[in-house]
Scaffold this motif. Sequence first.
Motif, PDB file in Angstrom:
ATOM      1  N   ARG A 181      44.110  48.162  33.172  1.00 49.60           N
ATOM      2  CA  ARG A 181      44.034  46.921  33.934  1.00 49.60           C
ATOM      3  C   ARG A 181      43.856  47.260  35.400  1.00 49.60           C
ATOM      4  O   ARG A 181      44.567  48.076  35.950  1.00 49.60           O
ATOM      5  CB  ARG A 181      45.310  46.100  33.760  1.00 49.60           C
ATOM      6  CG  ARG A 181      45.379  45.390  32.430  1.00 49.60           C
ATOM      7  CD  ARG A 181      46.682  44.632  32.347  1.00 49.60           C
ATOM      8  NE  ARG A 181      46.738  43.598  33.372  1.00 49.60           N
ATOM      9  CZ  ARG A 181      46.317  42.355  33.179  1.00 49.60           C
ATOM     10  NH1 ARG A 181      45.786  42.010  32.031  1.00 49.60           N
ATOM     11  NH2 ARG A 181      46.421  41.457  34.139  1.00 49.60           N
ATOM     12  N   PRO A 223      43.572  45.597  39.375  1.00 45.78           N
ATOM     13  CA  PRO A 223      43.962  44.358  40.035  1.00 45.78           C
ATOM     14  C   PRO A 223      42.759  43.514  40.446  1.00 45.78           C
ATOM     15  O   PRO A 223      41.717  44.028  40.832  1.00 45.78           O
ATOM     16  CB  PRO A 223      44.726  44.840  41.268  1.00 45.78           C
ATOM     17  CG  PRO A 223      44.266  46.230  41.503  1.00 45.78           C
ATOM     18  CD  PRO A 223      43.892  46.785  40.167  1.00 45.78           C
ATOM     19  N   LEU A 264      45.286  39.942  43.734  1.00 45.89           N
ATOM     20  CA  LEU A 264      46.430  40.803  43.459  1.00 45.89           C
ATOM     21  C   LEU A 264      46.392  42.036  44.360  1.00 45.89           C
ATOM     22  O   LEU A 264      47.402  42.418  44.958  1.00 45.89           O
ATOM     23  CB  LEU A 264      46.388  41.203  41.977  1.00 45.89           C
ATOM     24  CG  LEU A 264      47.653  41.744  41.337  1.00 45.89           C
ATOM     25  CD1 LEU A 264      48.834  40.805  41.526  1.00 45.89           C
ATOM     26  CD2 LEU A 264      47.403  41.990  39.849  1.00 45.89           C
ATOM     27  N   PHE A 265      45.218  42.631  44.459  1.00 41.70           N
ATOM     28  CA  PHE A 265      45.086  43.806  45.335  1.00 41.70           C
ATOM     29  C   PHE A 265      45.440  43.444  46.779  1.00 41.70           C
ATOM     30  O   PHE A 265      46.146  44.189  47.464  1.00 41.70           O
ATOM     31  CB  PHE A 265      43.667  44.385  45.279  1.00 41.70           C
ATOM     32  CG  PHE A 265      43.463  45.434  46.342  1.00 41.70           C
ATOM     33  CD1 PHE A 265      43.948  46.717  46.168  1.00 41.70           C
ATOM     34  CD2 PHE A 265      42.841  45.118  47.543  1.00 41.70           C
ATOM     35  CE1 PHE A 265      43.808  47.672  47.163  1.00 41.70           C
ATOM     36  CE2 PHE A 265      42.700  46.058  48.543  1.00 41.70           C
ATOM     37  CZ  PHE A 265      43.178  47.346  48.353  1.00 41.70           C
ATOM     38  N   ASP A 294      52.380  41.337  37.330  1.00 40.60           N
ATOM     39  CA  ASP A 294      51.466  42.351  37.867  1.00 40.60           C
ATOM     40  C   ASP A 294      51.773  42.735  39.312  1.00 40.60           C
ATOM     41  O   ASP A 294      51.413  43.825  39.745  1.00 40.60           O
ATOM     42  CB  ASP A 294      50.023  41.818  37.803  1.00 40.60           C
ATOM     43  CG  ASP A 294      49.503  41.752  36.373  1.00 40.60           C
ATOM     44  OD1 ASP A 294      50.032  42.494  35.522  1.00 40.60           O
ATOM     45  OD2 ASP A 294      48.572  40.963  36.125  1.00 40.60           O
ATOM     46  N   ARG A 295      52.403  41.838  40.057  1.00 36.53           N
ATOM     47  CA  ARG A 295      52.601  42.071  41.491  1.00 36.53           C
ATOM     48  C   ARG A 295      53.394  43.352  41.776  1.00 36.53           C
ATOM     49  O   ARG A 295      53.005  44.161  42.618  1.00 36.53           O
ATOM     50  CB  ARG A 295      53.343  40.890  42.143  1.00 36.53           C
ATOM     51  CG  ARG A 295      52.477  39.717  42.506  1.00 36.53           C
ATOM     52  CD  ARG A 295      51.718  39.889  43.812  1.00 36.53           C
ATOM     53  NE  ARG A 295      52.531  39.861  45.008  1.00 36.53           N
ATOM     54  CZ  ARG A 295      53.057  38.779  45.565  1.00 36.53           C
ATOM     55  NH1 ARG A 295      52.872  37.600  45.029  1.00 36.53           N
ATOM     56  NH2 ARG A 295      53.769  38.867  46.675  1.00 36.53           N
ATOM     57  N   ARG A 348      53.962  45.938  39.916  1.00 39.26           N
ATOM     58  CA  ARG A 348      53.205  47.118  39.501  1.00 39.26           C
ATOM     59  C   ARG A 348      52.101  47.423  40.510  1.00 39.26           C
ATOM     60  O   ARG A 348      51.926  48.575  40.943  1.00 39.26           O
ATOM     61  CB  ARG A 348      52.595  46.877  38.102  1.00 39.26           C
ATOM     62  CG  ARG A 348      51.941  48.085  37.469  1.00 39.26           C
ATOM     63  CD  ARG A 348      51.298  47.705  36.131  1.00 39.26           C
ATOM     64  NE  ARG A 348      50.385  46.565  36.250  1.00 39.26           N
ATOM     65  CZ  ARG A 348      49.154  46.626  36.731  1.00 39.26           C
ATOM     66  NH1 ARG A 348      48.668  47.776  37.163  1.00 39.26           N
ATOM     67  NH2 ARG A 348      48.405  45.532  36.800  1.00 39.26           N
ATOM     68  N   THR A 349      51.384  46.393  40.912  1.00 37.74           N
ATOM     69  CA  THR A 349      50.260  46.612  41.832  1.00 37.74           C
ATOM     70  C   THR A 349      50.748  47.007  43.211  1.00 37.74           C
ATOM     71  O   THR A 349      50.177  47.906  43.852  1.00 37.74           O
ATOM     72  CB  THR A 349      49.380  45.353  41.908  1.00 37.74           C
ATOM     73  OG1 THR A 349      49.051  44.946  40.578  1.00 37.74           O
ATOM     74  CG2 THR A 349      48.091  45.629  42.661  1.00 37.74           C
ATOM     75  N   VAL A 404      49.544  50.510  44.934  1.00 33.43           N
ATOM     76  CA  VAL A 404      48.852  50.580  46.229  1.00 33.43           C
ATOM     77  C   VAL A 404      49.653  51.445  47.213  1.00 33.43           C
ATOM     78  O   VAL A 404      49.078  52.238  47.966  1.00 33.43           O
ATOM     79  CB  VAL A 404      48.582  49.160  46.787  1.00 33.43           C
ATOM     80  CG1 VAL A 404      48.084  49.211  48.221  1.00 33.43           C
ATOM     81  CG2 VAL A 404      47.545  48.449  45.906  1.00 33.43           C
TER      82      VAL A 404
END
Lengths: 250, 250
Positions: A30, A32, A36-37, B71-72, B74-75, B79
């Motif tokens: 997956r 982002p 999300l990124f 997802d936040r 994890r992302t 990053v």
Amino acid sequence: MNSGQPTITFLIFFLSLATTTLSSSDQLIRLPTDHLFCESWKYSIEANDAAVWYVVPERCVTFVKEYMNGDRYRTDSEVVADYTLEYAKTVNVSGDGKDVWVFDIDETLLSNLPYYVNHGYGSEVFDEKAFDEWVDSAEAPALPASFRLYTELQQLGFKIFLLTGRSEFQRECTDRNLQYAGFTNYEKLFLRGDSDLGKLATLYKSEKRQELIDEGYRIRGSSGDQWSDLFGFATADRSFKLPNPLYYIP
Amino acid sequence: MNSGQPTITFLIFFLSLATTTLSSSDQLIRLPTDHLFCESWKYSIEANDAAVWYVVPERCVTFVKEYMNGDRYRTDSEVVADYTLEYAKTVNVSGDGKDVWVFDIDETLLSNLPYYVNHGYGSEVFDEKAFDEWVDSAEAPALPASFRLYTELQQLGFKIFLLTGRSEFQRECTDRNLQYAGFTNYEKLFLRGDSDLGKLATLYKSEKRQELIDEGYRIRGSSGDQWSDLFGFATADRSFKLPNPLYYIP
């Protein structure tokens, strides 16, 4: 390629152009989405993980635009102001006039958003000439949360010192803009003099704070949108970081 | 009677219920929704504006739950790991084995999310006994982004030191958990000894980093989810703040 963006994520993005892709071993990974990124990019710059960055990544321009014009920027600023005041009210402000608060100006008291609306929301390389013209116009509005904070800190008895990376030649327009936006009755406005030009902001601002301490002031708090407003030496008892996804000043 | 109430007013009222309220002086003011407020609360704790905080605000428990499980989190972590590696690759790692990276453990290498799922996602006052039992189980999973970072830093030649607020009596279960999660071949694991108990984490961790420097190590970088992992003295050349909206350690 954008130097402000982690290489791995950026490369993977170009390989995918979607939220999922197949790796060479056919394992589903997956990736982002832009939103999300960009949330994570914002987290990284605000927590100083990115450290030096130059321009807003291309894929985050819309995100920054929506953030700056929407409720998030305003609410982030208000909540920071609330925490700031919560602390300020615990300070025992003495009657000797030596308890001070240091404010940065750009993106702290005054908003340059009207400028950045016309300059790619931080995605363009800094144009000093164009920005100086904007500063000269003295039309930057007050950031509402900071105006409230500024006013209440004065009511609590703090003396206000302004410490900006703007240059001495911009004193008149800066003062005019501050008056226009309602930031009155500050004690002193520090701007970069000839001997400060070329210094990193962290050093320049530390030196000026040191001058205040040497004059017997107690720097109870400081507010700025850049870590360079808050780090270094002669730091305030408590420092408050305002949000700014538009630019970074080392 | 329904028609007694103008439809448009009724509609606006319900549309605005979430974001507005009437103050005692009947002045209409906008208040942030829970989600908007909690985004700003998260900003404030991660940028250290809130400083000491004790529990997740009641209105933000759902927000934290969704953040941690979605997802936040994890992302954000990925990053940060990308920025960390981008910097680490610029370090000239010499062959003398003195270039080191310091990692915190909880919410940095290991995730205690399985514990917090059953303890209100940070909204409950810290239960030392229950948490110690969880630590003793040695079942905390690796944070995927940190596992990648840990592995790549070792490949780049950094020596890894672990510096945790856990106590010396938890050495065996901590080491067992680290092995279980794949964090092997670290140089040394620092835990709080008798003389460290009661010290603020910032001081305890600074003292341990100072020991490393006194032994001739160069602390090129450090990673932690708390500002107390990264501030103080004997700090790393670069420090990386991982997200953690579950708890705060001074």
